[in-house]
Design a protein around this motif. Structure first.
Motif, PDB file in Angstrom:
ATOM      1  N   SER A   1       0.805  -1.223   0.000  1.00  0.00           N
ATOM      2  CA  SER A   1       0.000   0.000   0.000  1.00  0.00           C
ATOM      3  C   SER A   1       0.838   1.273   0.000  1.00  0.00           C
ATOM      4  O   SER A   1       0.301   2.363  -0.194  1.00  0.00           O
ATOM      5  CB  SER A   1      -0.935   0.005   1.214  1.00  0.00           C
ATOM      6  N   CYS A   2       2.147   1.147   0.203  1.00  0.00           N
ATOM      7  CA  CYS A   2       3.028   2.320   0.177  1.00  0.00           C
ATOM      8  C   CYS A   2       3.981   2.200  -1.015  1.00  0.00           C
ATOM      9  O   CYS A   2       3.992   1.193  -1.720  1.00  0.00           O
ATOM     10  CB  CYS A   2       3.811   2.444   1.482  1.00  0.00           C
ATOM     11  N   ALA A   3       4.771   3.210  -1.221  1.00  0.00           N
ATOM     12  CA  ALA A   3       5.717   3.190  -2.339  1.00  0.00           C
ATOM     13  C   ALA A   3       6.804   2.154  -2.097  1.00  0.00           C
ATOM     14  O   ALA A   3       7.287   1.988  -0.972  1.00  0.00           O
ATOM     15  CB  ALA A   3       6.334   4.569  -2.521  1.00  0.00           C
ATOM     16  N   ALA A   4       7.184   1.458  -3.143  1.00  0.00           N
ATOM     17  CA  ALA A   4       8.241   0.443  -3.036  1.00  0.00           C
ATOM     18  C   ALA A   4       9.608   1.097  -3.189  1.00  0.00           C
ATOM     19  O   ALA A   4       9.811   1.904  -4.109  1.00  0.00           O
ATOM     20  CB  ALA A   4       8.057  -0.615  -4.110  1.00  0.00           C
ATOM     21  N   PRO A   5      10.568   0.765  -2.329  1.00  0.00           N
ATOM     22  CA  PRO A   5      11.897   1.364  -2.438  1.00  0.00           C
ATOM     23  C   PRO A   5      12.832   0.588  -3.363  1.00  0.00           C
ATOM     24  O   PRO A   5      14.043   0.798  -3.324  1.00  0.00           O
ATOM     25  CB  PRO A   5      12.397   1.308  -0.993  1.00  0.00           C
ATOM     26  N   PHE A   6      12.295  -0.291  -4.196  1.00  0.00           N
ATOM     27  CA  PHE A   6      13.118  -1.163  -5.022  1.00  0.00           C
ATOM     28  C   PHE A   6      12.902  -0.865  -6.506  1.00  0.00           C
ATOM     29  O   PHE A   6      11.794  -0.537  -6.941  1.00  0.00           O
ATOM     30  CB  PHE A   6      12.783  -2.631  -4.754  1.00  0.00           C
ATOM     31  N   SER A   7      13.965  -1.005  -7.281  1.00  0.00           N
ATOM     32  CA  SER A   7      13.867  -0.876  -8.728  1.00  0.00           C
ATOM     33  C   SER A   7      13.993  -2.221  -9.428  1.00  0.00           C
ATOM     34  O   SER A   7      13.656  -2.343 -10.607  1.00  0.00           O
ATOM     35  CB  SER A   7      14.952   0.072  -9.254  1.00  0.00           C
ATOM     36  N   HIS A   8      14.506  -3.226  -8.714  1.00  0.00           N
ATOM     37  CA  HIS A   8      14.603  -4.588  -9.218  1.00  0.00           C
ATOM     38  C   HIS A   8      13.491  -5.436  -8.600  1.00  0.00           C
ATOM     39  O   HIS A   8      12.980  -5.122  -7.524  1.00  0.00           O
ATOM     40  CB  HIS A   8      15.936  -5.240  -8.832  1.00  0.00           C
ATOM     41  N   LEU A   9      13.160  -6.540  -9.256  1.00  0.00           N
ATOM     42  CA  LEU A   9      12.405  -7.596  -8.590  1.00  0.00           C
ATOM     43  C   LEU A   9      13.334  -8.225  -7.563  1.00  0.00           C
ATOM     44  O   LEU A   9      14.554  -8.291  -7.761  1.00  0.00           O
ATOM     45  CB  LEU A   9      11.944  -8.650  -9.594  1.00  0.00           C
ATOM     46  N   VAL A  10      12.783  -8.705  -6.465  1.00  0.00           N
ATOM     47  CA  VAL A  10      13.593  -9.336  -5.419  1.00  0.00           C
ATOM     48  C   VAL A  10      12.996 -10.702  -5.105  1.00  0.00           C
ATOM     49  O   VAL A  10      11.814 -10.807  -4.755  1.00  0.00           O
ATOM     50  CB  VAL A  10      13.656  -8.484  -4.136  1.00  0.00           C
ATOM     51  N   TYR A  11      13.828 -11.733  -5.222  1.00  0.00           N
ATOM     52  CA  TYR A  11      13.392 -13.107  -4.993  1.00  0.00           C
ATOM     53  C   TYR A  11      14.229 -13.735  -3.880  1.00  0.00           C
ATOM     54  O   TYR A  11      15.462 -13.592  -3.882  1.00  0.00           O
ATOM     55  CB  TYR A  11      13.600 -13.959  -6.241  1.00  0.00           C
ATOM     56  N   PRO A  12      13.603 -14.449  -2.972  1.00  0.00           N
ATOM     57  CA  PRO A  12      14.378 -15.320  -2.084  1.00  0.00           C
ATOM     58  C   PRO A  12      14.813 -16.549  -2.868  1.00  0.00           C
ATOM     59  O   PRO A  12      14.491 -16.690  -4.069  1.00  0.00           O
ATOM     60  CB  PRO A  12      13.362 -15.681  -1.000  1.00  0.00           C
ATOM     61  N   LEU A  13      15.513 -17.455  -2.224  1.00  0.00           N
ATOM     62  CA  LEU A  13      15.828 -18.722  -2.879  1.00  0.00           C
ATOM     63  C   LEU A  13      14.554 -19.538  -3.038  1.00  0.00           C
ATOM     64  O   LEU A  13      13.599 -19.375  -2.273  1.00  0.00           O
ATOM     65  CB  LEU A  13      16.875 -19.483  -2.069  1.00  0.00           C
ATOM     66  N   PRO A  14      14.491 -20.417  -4.052  1.00  0.00           N
ATOM     67  CA  PRO A  14      13.261 -21.176  -4.298  1.00  0.00           C
ATOM     68  C   PRO A  14      12.811 -21.957  -3.067  1.00  0.00           C
ATOM     69  O   PRO A  14      13.621 -22.429  -2.267  1.00  0.00           O
ATOM     70  CB  PRO A  14      13.662 -22.129  -5.431  1.00  0.00           C
ATOM     71  N   ALA A  15      11.477 -22.085  -2.949  1.00  0.00           N
ATOM     72  CA  ALA A  15      10.862 -22.830  -1.855  1.00  0.00           C
ATOM     73  C   ALA A  15      10.103 -24.009  -2.446  1.00  0.00           C
ATOM     74  O   ALA A  15       9.797 -24.016  -3.648  1.00  0.00           O
ATOM     75  CB  ALA A  15       9.910 -21.911  -1.082  1.00  0.00           C
ATOM     76  N   PRO A  16       9.781 -25.031  -1.655  1.00  0.00           N
ATOM     77  CA  PRO A  16       9.016 -26.166  -2.190  1.00  0.00           C
ATOM     78  C   PRO A  16       7.715 -25.708  -2.839  1.00  0.00           C
ATOM     79  O   PRO A  16       6.934 -24.979  -2.244  1.00  0.00           O
ATOM     80  CB  PRO A  16       8.750 -27.015  -0.940  1.00  0.00           C
ATOM     81  N   GLY A  17       7.514 -26.096  -4.098  1.00  0.00           N
ATOM     82  CA  GLY A  17       6.286 -25.767  -4.808  1.00  0.00           C
ATOM     83  C   GLY A  17       6.331 -24.471  -5.574  1.00  0.00           C
ATOM     84  O   GLY A  17       5.409 -24.163  -6.339  1.00  0.00           O
ATOM     85  N   GLY A  18       7.358 -23.652  -5.392  1.00  0.00           N
ATOM     86  CA  GLY A  18       7.395 -22.365  -6.080  1.00  0.00           C
ATOM     87  C   GLY A  18       8.729 -21.681  -5.913  1.00  0.00           C
ATOM     88  O   GLY A  18       9.724 -22.279  -5.479  1.00  0.00           O
ATOM     89  N   LEU A  19       8.755 -20.399  -6.232  1.00  0.00           N
ATOM     90  CA  LEU A  19       9.991 -19.609  -6.187  1.00  0.00           C
ATOM     91  C   LEU A  19      10.069 -18.724  -4.960  1.00  0.00           C
ATOM     92  O   LEU A  19      10.896 -17.817  -4.894  1.00  0.00           O
ATOM     93  CB  LEU A  19      10.115 -18.763  -7.459  1.00  0.00           C
ATOM     94  N   GLY A  20       9.231 -18.994  -3.954  1.00  0.00           N
ATOM     95  CA  GLY A  20       9.270 -18.198  -2.740  1.00  0.00           C
ATOM     96  C   GLY A  20       8.442 -16.927  -2.881  1.00  0.00           C
ATOM     97  O   GLY A  20       8.068 -16.513  -3.982  1.00  0.00           O
ATOM     98  N   VAL A  21       8.130 -16.312  -1.745  1.00  0.00           N
ATOM     99  CA  VAL A  21       7.340 -15.077  -1.754  1.00  0.00           C
ATOM    100  C   VAL A  21       8.249 -13.936  -2.193  1.00  0.00           C
ATOM    101  O   VAL A  21       9.084 -13.461  -1.433  1.00  0.00           O
ATOM    102  CB  VAL A  21       6.735 -14.802  -0.364  1.00  0.00           C
ATOM    103  N   HIS A  22       8.093 -13.528  -3.431  1.00  0.00           N
ATOM    104  CA  HIS A  22       9.003 -12.534  -3.989  1.00  0.00           C
ATOM    105  C   HIS A  22       8.303 -11.201  -4.209  1.00  0.00           C
ATOM    106  O   HIS A  22       7.077 -11.103  -4.232  1.00  0.00           O
ATOM    107  CB  HIS A  22       9.632 -13.027  -5.291  1.00  0.00           C
ATOM    108  N   LEU A  23       9.117 -10.180  -4.375  1.00  0.00           N
ATOM    109  CA  LEU A  23       8.630  -8.837  -4.664  1.00  0.00           C
ATOM    110  C   LEU A  23       8.675  -8.627  -6.160  1.00  0.00           C
ATOM    111  O   LEU A  23       9.730  -8.749  -6.786  1.00  0.00           O
ATOM    112  CB  LEU A  23       9.486  -7.791  -3.962  1.00  0.00           C
ATOM    113  N   THR A  24       7.510  -8.319  -6.738  1.00  0.00           N
ATOM    114  CA  THR A  24       7.465  -7.974  -8.148  1.00  0.00           C
ATOM    115  C   THR A  24       6.910  -6.567  -8.299  1.00  0.00           C
ATOM    116  O   THR A  24       6.226  -6.050  -7.409  1.00  0.00           O
ATOM    117  CB  THR A  24       6.598  -8.964  -8.957  1.00  0.00           C
ATOM    118  N   LEU A  25       7.216  -5.963  -9.415  1.00  0.00           N
ATOM    119  CA  LEU A  25       6.762  -4.608  -9.733  1.00  0.00           C
ATOM    120  C   LEU A  25       5.910  -4.658 -10.988  1.00  0.00           C
ATOM    121  O   LEU A  25       6.158  -5.470 -11.890  1.00  0.00           O
ATOM    122  CB  LEU A  25       7.961  -3.689  -9.976  1.00  0.00           C
ATOM    123  N   ASP A  26       4.903  -3.805 -11.047  1.00  0.00           N
ATOM    124  CA  ASP A  26       4.191  -3.675 -12.306  1.00  0.00           C
ATOM    125  C   ASP A  26       4.803  -2.529 -13.108  1.00  0.00           C
ATOM    126  O   ASP A  26       5.753  -1.862 -12.661  1.00  0.00           O
ATOM    127  CB  ASP A  26       2.689  -3.514 -12.096  1.00  0.00           C
TER     128      ASP A  26
END
Length: 365
Positions: free
Chosen positions: A238-263
């Motif tokens: 709900s607030c401004a994101a301070p990131f210009s890149h997508l940020v991913y943790p290491l992969p987790a079982p079943g997926g790529l982890g809860v990552h930060l994406t930007l539109d």
């Protein structure tokens, strides 16, 4: 009974790419879509990320088609004016215990032909993203984001311009293998029967069900392929994101982890998580935010309280369960199931969006 050369079942991003490729090669194409418009299923409920091909086993369909699809998709978007951005992403190790996994991921990326990945120390990563917490990171410059709906509109326009016909609110209810071709019984405004030379089953979550319809007239023709549904919820920041890149943790079982994406407007969202479910449900449980806060704060400790709001959810069609290793795309052709002219695309989850153009080339032969 209407005769047609090629039928594509499903007008998601992969079905549209297949229809486009067939029509542009001069084939007669009819696309059957159960919904009232294109791209309402898996294609509309994802992270809109253009993946580079880092994660997947070398030589797998996911690896090969993601790497090829990445190049093809960027070129297509540039040529057709589809909004996209090569913003890059950082995959982070948040503890020393994760460093070895990050090293292994870099080796996997290089083995897959993704040569532009860069190793960043903690200081180098913070120089790029000051609010990031990590002990090391990989930067993938060729990862990006795309306007998925804009992409699908472009593919649809290309297919239609090349002569493909689209039938919406048209669901395949029965199918039969005959000596004359492949019969499809279609429920729409009027019950219709099509006789096709070739059928490309790109029905996403329904692809296995469609494949089984053909198996009913050819007992044992299709190998058993259990499908599991992995729901992924997303929360918007709900607030401004301070990131210009997508940020991913290491992969987790079943997926790529809860990552930060930007539109493309710079707004941030987090997800997806993994919730194994028995049926399709797209409601986002607000209580799942608790897990999101915990996971995101591993790499962004400054995530504000009460800043995550439920956004949307998607369902991934997986051909493995929670205890099994991640599966590959499955392209079932005549040599696998014995049905001439039928190609079924099963388990088309991530990176299906990135790979759509390469998948189309792979399946039409």
């Amino acid at each position: 009974m209407e005769r047609v050369e090629c039928v594509v079942v499903g007008a998601g991003v992969v079905g549209l790419a297949v229809a486009r490729a067939l029509a542009q090669r001069g084939h007669e194409v009819v696309v059957l879509e159960a919904a009232d418009r294109i791209g309402t299923g898996c294609s509309a409920r994802n992270s809109e990320v253009v993946h580079a091909g880092l994660y997947y086993p070398t030589g797998s369909l996911k690896a090969r088609l993601c790497v090829a699809g990445n190049r093809a998709l960027y070129a297509y978007c540039a040529a057709r004016g589809v909004a996209h951005r090569r913003c890059g992403k950082l995959i982070v190790a948040t503890s020393e215990a994760q460093r070895a996994a990050l090293v292994a991921l870099r080796a996997q990326a290089l083995a897959n032909g993704v040569a532009d990945v860069e190793w960043l120390s903690a200081d180098e990563a913070r120089a790029v993203e000051p609010q990031l917490r990590c002990v090391a990171a990989l930067r993938s410059p060729s990862t990006g984001i795309v306007d998925t709906h804009g992409l699908m509109r472009a593919l649809y326009a290309d297919a239609a311009a090349a002569g493909a016909d689209f039938a919406f609110e048209s669901r395949v209810t029965r199918a039969r293998v005959t000596t004359r071709g492949l019969e499809l019984f279609v429920s729409s405004a009027e019950e219709t029967t099509l006789l096709a030379e070739r059928v490309f089953n790109c029905a996403g979550l329904s692809a296995l069900a469609v494949a089984r319809l053909f198996a009913e007239s050819r007992p044992g023709a299709l190998p058993p392929a259990p499908q599991r549904l992995a729901k992924g919820s997303y929360f918007a920041l709900s607030c401004a994101a301070p990131f210009s890149h997508l940020v991913y943790p290491l992969p987790a079982p079943g997926g790529l982890g809860v990552h930060l994406t930007l539109d493309l407007a710079g707004r941030a969202r987090f997800g997806p998580d993994v919730e194994w479910v028995e049926r399709e449900s797209y409601e986002v449980d607000p209580r799942r935010a608790d897990g999101f806060y915990a996971e995101v704060r591993e790499y962004w400790p400054a995530l504000p309280d009460d800043s995550l709001t439920p956004a949307y959810a998607g369902i991934r069609p997986k051909l493995h369960g929670p205890e099994a290793p991640a599966g590959d795309f499955v392209l079932l052709r005549e040599d696998a199931h014995g049905v001439p002219g039928l190609v079924s695309l099963l388990g088309i989850e991530s990176p299906g969006l990135t790979a759509c153009l390469a998948l189309a080339e792979a399946v039409i032969g």
